[in-house]
Design an enzyme around this catalytic site. Structure first.
Site, PDB file in Angstrom:
ATOM      1  N   ALA A  20     -15.985 -15.785  19.193  1.00 30.76           N
ATOM      2  CA  ALA A  20     -16.412 -14.462  19.621  1.00 30.76           C
ATOM      3  C   ALA A  20     -17.916 -14.289  19.552  1.00 30.76           C
ATOM      4  O   ALA A  20     -18.545 -14.723  18.610  1.00 30.76           O
ATOM      5  CB  ALA A  20     -15.726 -13.409  18.757  1.00 30.76           C
ATOM      6  N   CYS A  21     -18.451 -13.666  20.524  1.00 28.29           N
ATOM      7  CA  CYS A  21     -19.831 -13.202  20.698  1.00 28.29           C
ATOM      8  C   CYS A  21     -19.942 -12.825  22.168  1.00 28.29           C
ATOM      9  O   CYS A  21     -19.278 -13.434  23.015  1.00 28.29           O
ATOM     10  CB  CYS A  21     -20.897 -14.255  20.396  1.00 28.29           C
ATOM     11  SG  CYS A  21     -21.272 -14.507  18.647  1.00 28.29           S
TER      12      CYS A  21
END
Length: 347
Positions: A20-21
């Site tokens: 995630a990002c």
């Protein structure tokens, strides 16, 4: 629709291991360009903010045959574990964001060719270039080999890709796929998340464009779904003439693509909580920081920083464990002169 669906199906095979990002670039009126990113990870990456002046002597930290350079531009960066630059902007308005990409495969390290630690990849760009175009021209010839290692305190090998954006709104995505450098360079590449590779992310997004964001958007925390939401909203929000309203819109987009704090996915351990967000106003040279654990958003004004080689100083803003120290408004004055950290490398 069939070719698009085929690409979506192929890309979906990679999404189960997604991390995630999210990164998004807003292209507004009156030369307003704003880049936002979220940092999502399963544990505290011990982030602090740093000011680096011009004239700093650097090396790629890969042994005797390593890249060596002296910084041409000063920068404000967000560190990871105080051994790496994960995010930042330089005084020319160039922004660099490092995000996870599990499919990354770097070239085999050849000691006969100069190496660059992946921990210093973003910093190398911020130190040396003013625009995306300059960086692409210099890096497409692969003047060094990226050398990676495990994330501190883990057995997880760092597999990252790099996004750049500048004050003109230009963007580029750098990925190492199958040991080869792949560069996607175009103003239209406004959004980047994680798995699958950027080429497949574009295919996934084409599918959602066919449906239309006002009809339905995917709502999970998977990288492909965040890509679709950020791509739709970063172009759906109004093009305000007031830069503060434009900034508010961009903050709302990156918050929409964030993962609630405390969320974890047992079978996908790298899909994790958003720990902090940064937003860069390229035109006004303001670097905003927002921690998930504090009530306030604050900013750093690059126009008020002495980046000069002779009188500029390395300074640090200690954000505390999990970035829980509270700052408000302009925090430029709160930085404290501190010896620079050493980039993680191999010897």
């Amino acid at each position: 629709m069939k070719p698009i669906l085929a690409s979506v199906t192929a890309a979906a095979l990679f999404v189960t291991s997604a991390d995630a990002c999210t990164r998004a670039v807003y292209l507004g009126v009156n030369d307003i360009v704003i880049t936002a990113r979220s940092m999502d990870w399963r544990e505290d990456i011990q982030t602090n903010l740093w000011i680096f002046p011009r004239g700093m002597a650097r090396t790629g930290e890969t042994g005797p045959n390593t890249v060596k350079w002296t910084s041409k531009y000063g920068s404000v960066i967000a560190s990871a574990y105080d051994i790496s630059t994960s995010d930042g902007v330089n005084e020319a308005g160039l922004v660099a964001n490092i995000l996870w990409l599990v499919e990354s495969e770097y070239p085999k390290f050849d000691p006969s060719k100069p190496g660059l630690s992946i921990a210093a990849w973003a910093q190398y760009v911020l130190d040396n270039f003013a625009t995306v175009g300059e960086a692409v021209d210099a890096l497409k010839g692969e003047p060094f080999i990226i050398v990676s290692d495990n994330v501190p305190g883990t057995k997880l090998f760092a597999t990252l890709h790099l996004s750049l954006s500048d004050a003109t709104g230009d963007s580029a995505i750098f990925e190492y796929i199958g040991g080869k450098l792949v560069i996607h360079h175009d103003r239209k590449y406004q959004v980047m998340t994680n798995s699958p590779t950027f080429e497949h992310q574009l295919a996934l997004n084409a599918y959602w464009k066919e449906i239309g964001g006002t009809v339905m958007l995917p709502g999970t925390n998977r990288a492909a779904d965040r890509f679709a939401r950020a791509s739709f909203y970063i172009n759906a929000v109004p093009r305000f003439e007031d830069p503060n309203l434009a900034l508010a819109s961009v903050f709302s987009v990156i918050r929409n693509a964030s993962v609630p704090f405390g969320i974890s996915t047992p079978d996908q351990p790298n899909i994790s909580s958003t720990r902090w967000r940064t937003v860069v106003d390229h035109k006004r040279k303001l670097y905003f920081f927002e921690s998930a654990l504090t009530p306030n958003t604050f900013w750093v004004d690059l126009k008020e920083i002495d980046f000069s080689k002779d009188t500029g100083k390395v300074k640090k803003l200690d954000l505390g464990p999990n970035q829980d120290h509270t700052f408000a408004g302009d925090a430029t004055k709160d930085f404290v002169a501190t010896p620079p950290f050493k980039f993680m490398g191999v010897q």
